[in-house]
Scaffold this motif. Structure first.
Motif, PDB file in Angstrom:
ATOM      1  N   ARG A 178       0.826  -1.207   0.000  1.00  0.00           N
ATOM      2  CA  ARG A 178       0.000   0.000   0.000  1.00  0.00           C
ATOM      3  C   ARG A 178       0.860   1.257   0.000  1.00  0.00           C
ATOM      4  N   ALA A 179       1.978   1.230   0.731  1.00  0.00           N
ATOM      5  CA  ALA A 179       2.854   2.402   0.784  1.00  0.00           C
ATOM      6  C   ALA A 179       3.519   2.669  -0.553  1.00  0.00           C
ATOM      7  N   LEU A 180       3.762   1.611  -1.327  1.00  0.00           N
ATOM      8  CA  LEU A 180       4.385   1.767  -2.639  1.00  0.00           C
ATOM      9  C   LEU A 180       3.393   2.123  -3.730  1.00  0.00           C
ATOM     10  N   GLY A 181       2.118   2.230  -3.383  1.00  0.00           N
ATOM     11  CA  GLY A 181       1.136   2.695  -4.356  1.00  0.00           C
ATOM     12  C   GLY A 181       0.091   1.683  -4.762  1.00  0.00           C
ATOM     13  N   ALA A 182       0.106   0.502  -4.174  1.00  0.00           N
ATOM     14  CA  ALA A 182      -0.910  -0.491  -4.538  1.00  0.00           C
ATOM     15  C   ALA A 182      -2.275  -0.061  -3.990  1.00  0.00           C
ATOM     16  N   SER A 183      -3.303  -0.240  -4.771  1.00  0.00           N
ATOM     17  CA  SER A 183      -4.642   0.157  -4.346  1.00  0.00           C
ATOM     18  C   SER A 183      -5.295  -0.968  -3.542  1.00  0.00           C
ATOM     19  N   ARG A 184      -6.416  -0.638  -2.914  1.00  0.00           N
ATOM     20  CA  ARG A 184      -7.152  -1.655  -2.162  1.00  0.00           C
ATOM     21  C   ARG A 184      -7.618  -2.782  -3.092  1.00  0.00           C
ATOM     22  N   ARG A 185      -8.022  -2.398  -4.273  1.00  0.00           N
ATOM     23  CA  ARG A 185      -8.505  -3.414  -5.219  1.00  0.00           C
ATOM     24  C   ARG A 185      -7.399  -4.393  -5.588  1.00  0.00           C
ATOM     25  N   GLN A 186      -6.170  -3.893  -5.753  1.00  0.00           N
ATOM     26  CA  GLN A 186      -5.064  -4.773  -6.105  1.00  0.00           C
ATOM     27  C   GLN A 186      -4.708  -5.717  -4.962  1.00  0.00           C
ATOM     28  N   VAL A 187      -4.766  -5.235  -3.736  1.00  0.00           N
ATOM     29  CA  VAL A 187      -4.490  -6.098  -2.582  1.00  0.00           C
ATOM     30  C   VAL A 187      -5.544  -7.185  -2.467  1.00  0.00           C
ATOM     31  N   ALA A 188      -6.812  -6.801  -2.642  1.00  0.00           N
ATOM     32  CA  ALA A 188      -7.872  -7.806  -2.579  1.00  0.00           C
ATOM     33  C   ALA A 188      -7.738  -8.820  -3.706  1.00  0.00           C
ATOM     34  N   ALA A 189      -7.392  -8.349  -4.916  1.00  0.00           N
ATOM     35  CA  ALA A 189      -7.232  -9.268  -6.041  1.00  0.00           C
ATOM     36  C   ALA A 189      -6.083 -10.238  -5.801  1.00  0.00           C
ATOM     37  N   GLN A 190      -5.032  -9.804  -5.115  1.00  0.00           N
ATOM     38  CA  GLN A 190      -3.908 -10.689  -4.825  1.00  0.00           C
ATOM     39  C   GLN A 190      -4.338 -11.898  -4.009  1.00  0.00           C
ATOM     40  N   PHE A 191      -5.063 -11.666  -2.932  1.00  0.00           N
ATOM     41  CA  PHE A 191      -5.474 -12.785  -2.070  1.00  0.00           C
ATOM     42  C   PHE A 191      -6.615 -13.587  -2.691  1.00  0.00           C
ATOM     43  N   LEU A 192      -7.460 -12.935  -3.462  1.00  0.00           N
ATOM     44  CA  LEU A 192      -8.496 -13.693  -4.175  1.00  0.00           C
ATOM     45  C   LEU A 192      -7.870 -14.639  -5.194  1.00  0.00           C
ATOM     46  N   ALA A 193      -6.837 -14.174  -5.869  1.00  0.00           N
ATOM     47  CA  ALA A 193      -6.155 -15.028  -6.841  1.00  0.00           C
ATOM     48  C   ALA A 193      -5.505 -16.232  -6.159  1.00  0.00           C
ATOM     49  N   GLU A 194      -4.926 -16.021  -4.978  1.00  0.00           N
ATOM     50  CA  GLU A 194      -4.305 -17.148  -4.266  1.00  0.00           C
ATOM     51  C   GLU A 194      -5.340 -18.185  -3.839  1.00  0.00           C
ATOM     52  N   SER A 195      -6.460 -17.740  -3.268  1.00  0.00           N
ATOM     53  CA  SER A 195      -7.487 -18.703  -2.847  1.00  0.00           C
ATOM     54  C   SER A 195      -8.118 -19.397  -4.056  1.00  0.00           C
TER      55      SER A 195
END
Length: 455
Positions: free
Chosen positions: A366-383
């Motif tokens: 998040r500090a490097l510029g990732a949005s909330r949507r990108q963080v959520a997509a990361q964990f959704l992709a893993e599951s």
């Protein structure tokens, strides 16, 4: 005298106003635009184009999710195991249910779906009307298309409980006789009831033509009377008459009640017992011809009086097949769904634990510029990846188990290709749904709080 406010100059208008000379097009510097106040400058900044939002390549998202799954291989395997069990159980239960239903319906087709019975009403006592069906009239049914075997029977309430003895000697302490049923039948009865002669022979057309006093026992009647061999020409006695036993009929697949009966030729039964009229006609057809034969048999047996006969025909095969498959599928489907829910709960639990362990990583992203949507997509992709892998492995194991069970039972395996191909998709959807809450929780973390959290 001109009066002006303190601090103002006639050549410089108040800030926020446009010079009167500028409005009239004269005076001062020609062509110089008027100055905008603070509200004007904010409006201009508000109309500036916003920078583009950060966007992640789907390939990078997939590679990162795969790396996250492989970073903890043991945990990922254990998490995937829940989906493997759920999908595998679902495939096995549906596949075995379909295979068993096909086997059940196949046996139903072979035994019941080819059996037709015609019940002939008995004329009232003292009636002078001719019988609806004669013994020789059964030949008309044999000529129908799809008919494999036919036999006519005659029985009555008066001959359903007759005291039958294996000898005519009364000895103290011995059983005097057994209560059996006396019936008359054609020589084609063994084929009509799908039975076999366990010993001896069945009476033939010559015995019927000569009115021979011979009898054939059902296997259960022979055991009750103690007759196991007919080479010595044993006899049975009832109504003060003796009949020579020429054979024992067993293995009834239709009309099992005849196994406890004494079967006589039609002519002999008419002379000695009074069984003259045909009361039932047993018809065996080829597969798929039962419905047609059931419509034609009454007309062939009693032309002009076919509506007086009662036909017992098997139900429609398509409805029976659907009913059996629906019942078996519904019975086993619940177990597969329960296992699938357990697998989904396991994925959700492990994904949530992973989010809690990777709080520092989330804060750094998040500090490097990732949005909330990108963080959520990361964990959704893993599951979703875990669910997809579990679906593929579970589908493969389920198909192997279904084929193995069918091979051991010598059945024909029945598998719907849509089930095997849709199982991985189902696993991916389960992983996607299971990862919704953990991904939303990860997306709601603030960068500052995530970086301050202990790792």
């Amino acid at each position: 005298m001109t009066v002006r406010a303190r601090g103002t100059s006639p050549s410089r208008p108040v800030d926020g106003e446009v010079s009167s000379t500028r409005r009239r097009g004269g005076g001062g510097r020609r062509g110089r635009p008027g100055r905008l106040g603070p509200l004007g400058r904010l409006g201009r900044l508000g109309r500036r184009r916003r920078p583009d939002r950060p966007w992640t390549d789907p390939r990078d998202l997939w590679s990162e999710s795969l790396a996250g799954v492989l970073a903890r291989p043991v945990r990922s395997v254990l998490t995937t195991l829940g989906t493997v069990l759920g999908i595998g159980t679902l495939v096995v239960t549906i596949g075995v249910a379909a295979t068993a239903a096909n086997q059940i319906v196949g046996r139903f087709d072979a035994l019941t779906a080819t059996s037709v019975s015609v019940v002939v009403p008995t004329p009232p006592p003292g009636s002078l009307d001719p019988p609806l069906v004669r013994w020789r009239g059964v030949d008309a049914v044999r000529r129908l298309a799809g008919v494999e075997s036919v036999a006519a029977l005659s029985d009555s309430e008066n001959t359903s409980n007759i005291q039958v003895k294996a000898n005519d000697v009364v000895a103290p302490g011995t059983v005097s006789g057994q209560t059996l049923s006396i019936v008359a039948a054609e020589a084609t009865l063994p084929a009509a009831v799908r039975g076999t002669m366990t010993t001896g022979r069945f009476f033939d057309a010559g015995d019927i033509e000569r009115h021979e006093r011979v009898a054939v026992l059902g296997d259960q009647a022979a055991r009750l009377l103690g007759i196991g061999d007919v080479r010595d020409a044993p006899a049975v006695f009832f109504n003060g008459q003796s009949f020579t036993v020429v054979g024992v009929l067993g293995g009834f697949r239709r009309e099992q009640r005849l196994s406890a009966s004494v079967i006589l030729p039609p002519t002999t039964a008419a002379d000695r017992v009074g069984l003259k009229e045909v009361t039932r006609v047993l018809v065996n057809t080829s597969l798929g011809a039962a419905a047609q034969v059931a419509r034609q048999a009454p007309i062939a047996l009693a032309p002009g009086h076919g509506e007086s006969l009662t036909v017992l025909a098997p139900p429609d095969l398509s409805r029976a097949r659907k009913g059996v498959e629906g019942d078996v599928d519904g019975l086993f489907l619940v177990l597969g769904l329960v296992s699938l829910v357990v697998g989904a709960i396991g994925i959700a639990n492990v994904t949530l634990v992973t989010v809690m362990e990777r709080v520092g990583e989330i804060g750094l992203r998040r500090a490097l510029g990732a949005s909330r949507r990108q963080v959520a997509a990361q964990f959704l992709a893993e599951s979703t990846t875990i669910g997809l892998l579990g679906g593929v492995v579970g589908a493969a194991l389920g198909v192997a188990v279904v084929v193995g069970v069918a091979g051991v039972r010598q059945w024909t395996p029945v598998l719907d290709p849509r089930l095997a191909l849709g199982a991985p998709v189902t696993g991916a959807l389960v992983g996607l749904v299971a990862g919704l809450y953990p991904s939303l929780r990860a997306a709601r973390m603030e960068p500052v709080d995530a970086l301050r959290a202990p790792s």
